[in-house]
Write a protein that holds these residues in place. Sequence first.
Motif, mmCIF file in Angstrom:
data_model
loop_
_atom_site.group_PDB
_atom_site.id
_atom_site.type_symbol
_atom_site.label_atom_id
_atom_site.label_comp_id
_atom_site.label_asym_id
_atom_site.label_seq_id
_atom_site.Cartn_x
_atom_site.Cartn_y
_atom_site.Cartn_z
ATOM 1 N N LEU A 59 0.825 -1.209 0.000
ATOM 2 C CA LEU A 59 0.000 0.000 0.000
ATOM 3 C C LEU A 59 0.860 1.259 0.000
ATOM 4 C CD1 LEU A 59 -2.727 -1.132 2.554
ATOM 5 C CD2 LEU A 59 -2.961 -0.952 0.070
ATOM 6 N N LEU A 60 1.977 1.228 0.735
ATOM 7 C CA LEU A 60 2.886 2.374 0.744
ATOM 8 C C LEU A 60 3.462 2.620 -0.643
ATOM 9 C CD1 LEU A 60 4.936 2.099 4.074
ATOM 10 C CD2 LEU A 60 3.227 3.812 3.448
ATOM 11 N N GLU A 61 3.721 1.551 -1.362
ATOM 12 C CA GLU A 61 4.269 1.694 -2.715
ATOM 13 C C GLU A 61 3.282 2.422 -3.621
ATOM 14 O OE1 GLU A 61 7.141 1.560 -5.569
ATOM 15 O OE2 GLU A 61 7.288 1.015 -3.436
ATOM 16 N N ARG A 64 3.775 6.096 -2.882
ATOM 17 C CA ARG A 64 5.077 6.684 -3.179
ATOM 18 C C ARG A 64 5.446 6.648 -4.655
ATOM 19 N NH1 ARG A 64 8.300 3.788 1.907
ATOM 20 N NH2 ARG A 64 7.372 5.085 3.558
ATOM 21 N N ASP A 65 4.907 5.721 -5.387
ATOM 22 C CA ASP A 65 5.230 5.603 -6.808
ATOM 23 C C ASP A 65 4.592 6.773 -7.566
ATOM 24 O OD1 ASP A 65 5.694 4.963 -9.416
ATOM 25 O OD2 ASP A 65 4.967 2.905 -9.290
ATOM 26 N N GLN A 66 5.427 7.562 -8.241
ATOM 27 C CA GLN A 66 4.909 8.757 -8.913
ATOM 28 C C GLN A 66 3.953 8.435 -10.056
ATOM 29 O OE1 GLN A 66 8.100 10.935 -10.754
ATOM 30 N NE2 GLN A 66 9.010 9.128 -11.701
ATOM 31 N N HIS A 67 3.991 7.190 -10.547
ATOM 32 C CA HIS A 67 3.094 6.800 -11.631
ATOM 33 C C HIS A 67 1.777 6.223 -11.107
ATOM 34 C CE1 HIS A 67 6.325 7.543 -14.438
ATOM 35 N NE2 HIS A 67 7.109 6.702 -13.782
ATOM 36 N N PRO A 69 -1.899 6.173 -9.479
ATOM 37 C CA PRO A 69 -3.029 7.126 -9.438
ATOM 38 C C PRO A 69 -3.326 7.639 -8.029
ATOM 39 C CG PRO A 69 -3.817 4.882 -9.779
ATOM 40 C CD PRO A 69 -2.325 4.825 -9.908
ATOM 41 N N TRP A 70 -2.774 6.985 -7.005
ATOM 42 C CA TRP A 70 -3.009 7.415 -5.622
ATOM 43 C C TRP A 70 -1.840 8.222 -5.062
ATOM 44 C CZ3 TRP A 70 -4.057 2.335 -7.216
ATOM 45 C CH2 TRP A 70 -5.416 2.030 -7.329
ATOM 46 N N ALA A 71 -0.849 8.499 -5.885
ATOM 47 C CA ALA A 71 0.325 9.244 -5.412
ATOM 48 C C ALA A 71 -0.031 10.716 -5.207
ATOM 49 C CB ALA A 71 1.471 9.114 -6.407
ATOM 50 N N LEU A 72 0.596 11.329 -4.203
ATOM 51 C CA LEU A 72 0.422 12.754 -3.974
ATOM 52 C C LEU A 72 1.231 13.545 -5.004
ATOM 53 C CD1 LEU A 72 0.681 12.888 -0.089
ATOM 54 C CD2 LEU A 72 -1.328 13.428 -1.454
ATOM 55 N N PRO A 73 0.824 14.775 -5.314
ATOM 56 C CA PRO A 73 1.598 15.590 -6.270
ATOM 57 C C PRO A 73 3.000 15.872 -5.736
ATOM 58 C CG PRO A 73 -0.105 16.906 -5.188
ATOM 59 C CD PRO A 73 -0.374 15.481 -4.836
ATOM 60 N N PRO A 74 3.977 16.074 -6.618
ATOM 61 C CA PRO A 74 5.381 16.293 -6.180
ATOM 62 C C PRO A 74 5.553 17.489 -5.262
ATOM 63 C CG PRO A 74 5.261 15.873 -8.551
ATOM 64 C CD PRO A 74 3.856 16.059 -8.083
ATOM 65 N N ASP A 75 4.697 18.509 -5.381
ATOM 66 C CA ASP A 75 4.856 19.722 -4.573
ATOM 67 C C ASP A 75 4.078 19.679 -3.260
ATOM 68 O OD1 ASP A 75 2.382 19.740 -5.721
ATOM 69 O OD2 ASP A 75 2.410 21.872 -6.268
ATOM 70 N N CYS A 76 3.589 18.507 -2.868
ATOM 71 C CA CYS A 76 2.844 18.412 -1.606
ATOM 72 C C CYS A 76 3.801 18.586 -0.426
ATOM 73 C CB CYS A 76 2.099 17.085 -1.515
ATOM 74 S SG CYS A 76 3.165 15.668 -1.229
ATOM 75 N N SER A 77 3.252 18.921 0.732
ATOM 76 C CA SER A 77 4.075 19.162 1.911
ATOM 77 C C SER A 77 4.474 17.856 2.581
ATOM 78 C CB SER A 77 3.305 20.029 2.918
ATOM 79 O OG SER A 77 2.243 19.292 3.497
ATOM 80 N N PRO A 78 5.568 17.862 3.347
ATOM 81 C CA PRO A 78 5.943 16.663 4.111
ATOM 82 C C PRO A 78 4.837 16.192 5.048
ATOM 83 C CG PRO A 78 7.748 18.259 4.092
ATOM 84 C CD PRO A 78 6.559 18.933 3.491
#
Length: 322
Positions: A59-61, A64-67, A69-78
């Motif tokens: 689920l973590l993958e 974290r995987d940028q490809h 559909p459930w990944a957060l945008p790159p500019d999201c906060s920590p």
Amino acid sequence: PSSVSAAFQEYLQHLGLQDFPCGFGSWNKSRLNARRSPRAEAAGLEEAVPPGEETPEALLELLRDQHSPWALPPDCSPQDRLLREVAVLAPELLRGSRVFQVVKSLRILDKGVEEVDEGLLRFQQLEELVLSANHIRRVTSAHLPRSLKVLELCCNAVDDLQDLCAQPPPKLQHLGLGYNRLCGPSQEKYLTMDFWPNLVSLDLSFNSLTDLPGLVSQLSTLQNLHILVLQGNPLALTPTYRGFLVDSLPKLSVLDDIHIWPEERQQFHGLARQPELIRSEARVVVSIGEMEGLPNPEAFQQLEVGSEGLVITYSYCVTYEF
């Protein structure tokens, strides 16, 4: 939302902490950790995992995987990433009011917030609060967690510090008040050691502060102040502005985002003892390079001498706001 608490609830909904791949859904094997029997845990036994459940690692993958559909945008906060991952590994920590114990940094930008309400006191571990680009006029210090170290209120409508300084967070290290409506000298009395004993960084840029000697006399009590931003205030137009500040505040390391080197401090040595050099007025020269959208007088046909035709006169007014 008009309050910080309402904006936070909207923020949680946006993160989707109860939706796949987060939360207590049937897809999350980590939910079993919260309900394992003490007897099975003592014996080191694993309960049977129903088919279709995913491991926390899988689920973590997906997060974290940028490809994915459930990944957060790159500019999201920590903080966004932390809450999403906690919702996978230990979703029980985010149930109900427990979520307030996890959040250490809260950033609510440009959400129309007008009120810093007492709901913030539920964030007992909060260290950083960023409320930039909202519509806040007053901040009641009694509503701020005592654990706060960073308070950023840039681009709001703050015009009075009295409520903020009634019971300010004692551990605060950075206070950001840039692009607000502070006017001197009535507000300068709140910028002293009595209110901010641990302040390291202070941003007062682009307000309406005018009394340089008065402000410096208050700031000189801040024994831990190393970073100061005052650019954009009328007092920054005075000819001896930077030199007077550098010599008056010997512990200052950075002024208006420019480092203070020993050579500069030596250059302005003794200027603080000559207040007569500080003028209460400054001269500003505005040069107009090029203007567009106005009719060119030369384009009009010139009237012949002695003509009785109508004469049309054009006049223009250019206004500058400081």
